[in-house]
Motif scaffolding. Structure first.
Motif, PDB file in Angstrom:
ATOM      1  N   PHE A 185      30.402   5.498 -37.119  1.00  0.00           N
ATOM      2  CA  PHE A 185      30.271   4.059 -36.898  1.00  0.00           C
ATOM      3  C   PHE A 185      29.967   3.692 -35.452  1.00  0.00           C
ATOM      4  CE2 PHE A 185      34.851   4.892 -36.454  1.00  0.00           C
ATOM      5  CZ  PHE A 185      35.183   4.199 -35.296  1.00  0.00           C
ATOM      6  N   ALA A 186      30.038   4.606 -34.506  1.00  0.00           N
ATOM      7  CA  ALA A 186      29.725   4.266 -33.116  1.00  0.00           C
ATOM      8  C   ALA A 186      29.325   5.514 -32.359  1.00  0.00           C
ATOM      9  CB  ALA A 186      30.923   3.599 -32.434  1.00  0.00           C
TER      10      ALA A 186
ATOM     11  N   VAL B 210      30.743  10.710 -30.712  1.00  0.00           N
ATOM     12  CA  VAL B 210      30.493   9.965 -31.943  1.00  0.00           C
ATOM     13  C   VAL B 210      31.827   9.652 -32.601  1.00  0.00           C
ATOM     14  CG1 VAL B 210      29.365   9.975 -34.201  1.00  0.00           C
ATOM     15  CG2 VAL B 210      28.272  11.117 -32.256  1.00  0.00           C
ATOM     16  N   ALA B 211      32.047   8.376 -32.936  1.00  0.00           N
ATOM     17  CA  ALA B 211      33.256   7.973 -33.648  1.00  0.00           C
ATOM     18  C   ALA B 211      32.958   7.917 -35.141  1.00  0.00           C
ATOM     19  CB  ALA B 211      33.732   6.610 -33.157  1.00  0.00           C
ATOM     20  N   LEU B 212      33.874   8.438 -35.927  1.00  0.00           N
ATOM     21  CA  LEU B 212      33.704   8.507 -37.373  1.00  0.00           C
ATOM     22  C   LEU B 212      34.920   7.923 -38.076  1.00  0.00           C
ATOM     23  CD1 LEU B 212      32.945  11.753 -36.190  1.00  0.00           C
ATOM     24  CD2 LEU B 212      31.435  11.375 -38.140  1.00  0.00           C
ATOM     25  N   ARG B 213      34.656   7.231 -39.136  1.00  0.00           N
ATOM     26  CA  ARG B 213      35.718   6.755 -40.024  1.00  0.00           C
ATOM     27  C   ARG B 213      35.949   7.825 -41.077  1.00  0.00           C
ATOM     28  NH1 ARG B 213      35.757   1.206 -43.728  1.00  0.00           N
ATOM     29  NH2 ARG B 213      37.296   1.919 -45.254  1.00  0.00           N
ATOM     30  N   ILE B 214      37.203   8.236 -41.241  1.00  0.00           N
ATOM     31  CA  ILE B 214      37.555   9.254 -42.222  1.00  0.00           C
ATOM     32  C   ILE B 214      38.435   8.594 -43.270  1.00  0.00           C
ATOM     33  CG2 ILE B 214      38.598  11.506 -42.599  1.00  0.00           C
ATOM     34  CD1 ILE B 214      38.070  12.151 -39.668  1.00  0.00           C
TER      35      ILE B 214
ATOM     36  N   TRP C  43      33.685  13.383 -32.427  1.00  0.00           N
ATOM     37  CA  TRP C  43      32.907  14.630 -32.462  1.00  0.00           C
ATOM     38  C   TRP C  43      31.754  14.526 -31.487  1.00  0.00           C
ATOM     39  CZ3 TRP C  43      27.771  14.526 -34.235  1.00  0.00           C
ATOM     40  CH2 TRP C  43      27.152  15.788 -34.409  1.00  0.00           C
ATOM     41  N   ARG C  44      31.399  15.645 -30.881  1.00  0.00           N
ATOM     42  CA  ARG C  44      30.204  15.756 -30.057  1.00  0.00           C
ATOM     43  C   ARG C  44      29.348  16.902 -30.579  1.00  0.00           C
ATOM     44  NH1 ARG C  44      33.858  14.855 -25.685  1.00  0.00           N
ATOM     45  NH2 ARG C  44      33.341  13.009 -24.420  1.00  0.00           N
ATOM     46  N   PRO C  45      28.038  16.720 -30.619  1.00  0.00           N
ATOM     47  CA  PRO C  45      27.190  17.831 -31.074  1.00  0.00           C
ATOM     48  C   PRO C  45      27.410  19.109 -30.270  1.00  0.00           C
ATOM     49  CG  PRO C  45      25.916  15.793 -31.019  1.00  0.00           C
ATOM     50  CD  PRO C  45      27.244  15.481 -30.402  1.00  0.00           C
TER      51      PRO C  45
ATOM     52  N   GLY D   7      34.244  -0.632 -34.180  1.00  0.00           N
ATOM     53  CA  GLY D   7      34.583  -0.146 -32.854  1.00  0.00           C
ATOM     54  C   GLY D   7      33.332   0.119 -32.041  1.00  0.00           C
ATOM     55  N   PHE D   8      33.528   0.333 -30.741  1.00  0.00           N
ATOM     56  CA  PHE D   8      32.398   0.621 -29.865  1.00  0.00           C
ATOM     57  C   PHE D   8      32.880   1.490 -28.708  1.00  0.00           C
ATOM     58  CE2 PHE D   8      34.347  -3.198 -28.223  1.00  0.00           C
ATOM     59  CZ  PHE D   8      34.302  -3.073 -26.845  1.00  0.00           C
ATOM     60  N   TRP D   9      31.927   2.253 -28.147  1.00  0.00           N
ATOM     61  CA  TRP D   9      32.204   3.119 -27.005  1.00  0.00           C
ATOM     62  C   TRP D   9      31.812   2.430 -25.703  1.00  0.00           C
ATOM     63  CZ3 TRP D   9      34.737   7.656 -27.268  1.00  0.00           C
ATOM     64  CH2 TRP D   9      34.755   8.356 -28.472  1.00  0.00           C
ATOM     65  N   SER D  10      32.576   2.691 -24.656  1.00  0.00           N
ATOM     66  CA  SER D  10      32.111   2.380 -23.311  1.00  0.00           C
ATOM     67  C   SER D  10      31.270   3.559 -22.826  1.00  0.00           C
ATOM     68  CB  SER D  10      33.297   2.152 -22.366  1.00  0.00           C
ATOM     69  OG  SER D  10      34.043   3.351 -22.206  1.00  0.00           O
ATOM     70  N   ARG D  11      30.507   3.339 -21.767  1.00  0.00           N
ATOM     71  CA  ARG D  11      29.652   4.406 -21.258  1.00  0.00           C
ATOM     72  C   ARG D  11      30.449   5.593 -20.738  1.00  0.00           C
ATOM     73  NH1 ARG D  11      24.190   3.281 -19.981  1.00  0.00           N
ATOM     74  NH2 ARG D  11      23.533   1.277 -20.836  1.00  0.00           N
ATOM     75  N   ASP D  12      31.688   5.354 -20.296  1.00  0.00           N
ATOM     76  CA  ASP D  12      32.486   6.443 -19.753  1.00  0.00           C
ATOM     77  C   ASP D  12      33.342   7.135 -20.806  1.00  0.00           C
ATOM     78  OD1 ASP D  12      34.120   4.294 -20.157  1.00  0.00           O
ATOM     79  OD2 ASP D  12      35.073   4.334 -18.194  1.00  0.00           O
TER      80      ASP D  12
END
Length: 433
Positions: A304-305, A319-323, A334-336, A355-360
């Motif tokens: 989702f983000a 990467v944020a995931l809904r489980i 998770w990161r590739p 939800g959302f990520w900040s750049r940091d």
């Protein structure tokens, strides 16, 4: 063809005053093993005497602007058991020192199937269905009341609002039929709702591929059936359609998320033989990879983000995931490059999937409960213990465990081709030598 028509497409005067300045290869971790989440902020400037203060929040969709500055949702005021609930829109302000919510009720309750989308200027678009029409208005707080700016209506049986455009001022709606789908600009136009494009086939989804709000990815099934393939629609070229995902001739290839900065794409496809979550890079000729760590047993995993700002470094994006499982919903990160799925306990009252990520690398999750009716829980992206050995996609125990094995064709290459992402209308610049 989907039958739709515009009605009353004039942005007339608001009913109240104009709005002023607004105010993995390693064992998976058990749920809650790390990442304590501390909610930040409490109820905003909602007066204690307001009838919606302390209202139980409905588990409806929470929609965020592309930059995460505002959120909007449909919620309900409290009532006696068995009593019909009074639904109203609510806008969250998330870019200040503390988040706060502003209720936007009008003279009568909304229907529970209404949709709301926040804009970058703090207004909220609402879509209401009235008989066979889709009606649109902009809502905004004005003193103790709610201002409403009618935008017009579209005669259409059904319409879905797409995620907010990255430009912050435009909202698009998709009316899908069996033979063609109509794409409408329902907010941000000069004269109310405008028909932007008619796309052959049945379309769904909706993911933005650039920061300008020009290229939109849709999942399309052509008339007469066949597989679902993601396509790119150029809104500045009369809805010109370009193939985006073609993993295998008969596979369903859907685009779930995209990050315009890094080019990272999150994809769901049944090309490996069953439905899998994978990743690729926009403009790359490398095949899509389907990490083993992204399919834990007995749960559904949905991204989702994606962390923004990782220019030319898609493998480093968090990467944020809904489980979703039998125990409820929780958060995955998770990161590739890490090839490991971290599973974290969700904060109490999380609007699951929002939800959302900040750049940091800080994940912001809107949540609401009895103690904090408007809050944002923040989670720092967990670190990975270094990348696991790359088996080169040859299979074996290490490759299966680490998720480094890309999906490749067993039959001749013409049967299962790499994703032709390079054919998309967007191309990332090559990194300097």
């Amino acid at each position: 063809m989907t039958a739709c028509a515009i009605e009353g497409g004039t942005a007339g005067p608001a009913t109240t005053a104009d709005p002023g300045p607004e105010e993995s290869g390693e064992p998976e971790e058990p749920v809650g093993a790390e990442g304590a989440t501390e909610p930040v902020g409490a109820a905003g400037p909602v007066g204690a005497a307001a009838p919606w203060a302390g209202a139980p929040r409905a588990p409806g969709t929470f929609t965020l602007t592309a930059d995460g500055a505002y959120g909007a949702r449909l919620t309900a005021a409290p009532g006696a058991p068995g009593e019909q609930r009074a639904w109203y829109p609510e806008r969250w302000t998330l870019d200040g020192p503390e988040p706060y919510a502003v209720p936007l009720p009008l003279h009568q309750p909304e229907e529970p199937d209404a949709q709301v989308v926040p804009l970058a200027d703090g207004r909220v678009l609402i879509r209401r269905r009235v008989a066979d029409r889709q009606m649109f208005s902009l809502l905004y707080p004005t003193g103790p009341a709610t201002g409403e700016l009618p935008l017009g209506a579209v005669e259409c049986d059904g319409m879905t609002l797409l995620p907010p455009s990255p430009d912050g001022s435009s909202v698009y709606g998709l009316s899908a039929g069996d033979h063609s789908s109509l794409l409408w600009l329902v907010a941000g136009g000069a004269f109310g709702p405008e028909l932007v494009a008619e796309i052959p086939g049945h379309c769904s989804g909706g993911v933005w591929l650039d920061r300008a709000g020009r290229i939109l990815a849709l999942d399309r099934q052509l008339p007469g059936g066949g597989p679902v393939k993601a396509v790119a629609v150029d809104l500045e070229r009369n809805g010109e359609v370009t193939p985006l995902l073609q993993i295998a001739p008969s596979s369903d290839d859907r685009l779930l998320l995209a990050d315009p900065d890094s080019g990272l794409l999150l994809i769901r496809s049944d090309a490996p033989g069953h439905d899998r979550l994978g990743w690729g890079v926009l403009g790359s000729c490398l095949p899509v990879r389907f990490p083993e760590c992204l399919r834990p047993a007995d749960v559904a995993v949905t991204p989702f983000a994606v962390q923004p700002g990782q220019m030319l470094m898609p493998e480093s994006c968090a990467v944020a995931l809904r489980i979703d499982g039998a125990a409820g919903s929780w958060v995955g990160v998770w990161r590739p490059q890490g090839r490991r799925l971290h599973q974290l306990a969700a904060p109490e009252g999380w609007s699951a999937g929002a939800g959302f990520w900040s750049r940091d690398g800080v994940l912001h999750l809107p949540c609401t409960n009895a103690a904090t009716p408007c809050a944002v829980a923040r989670i720092e992206a967990p670190g990975d213990d270094g990348p696991l050995p790359d088996t080169g996609g040859t299979g074996g125990t290490d490759g299966d465990a680490s998720g480094t094995e890309p999906f490749g064709a067993v039959t001749p290459p013409v049967v299962c081709k790499p994703v032709p992402l390079g054919q998309a209308p967007l191309h990332r610049a090559a990194p300097p030598d």
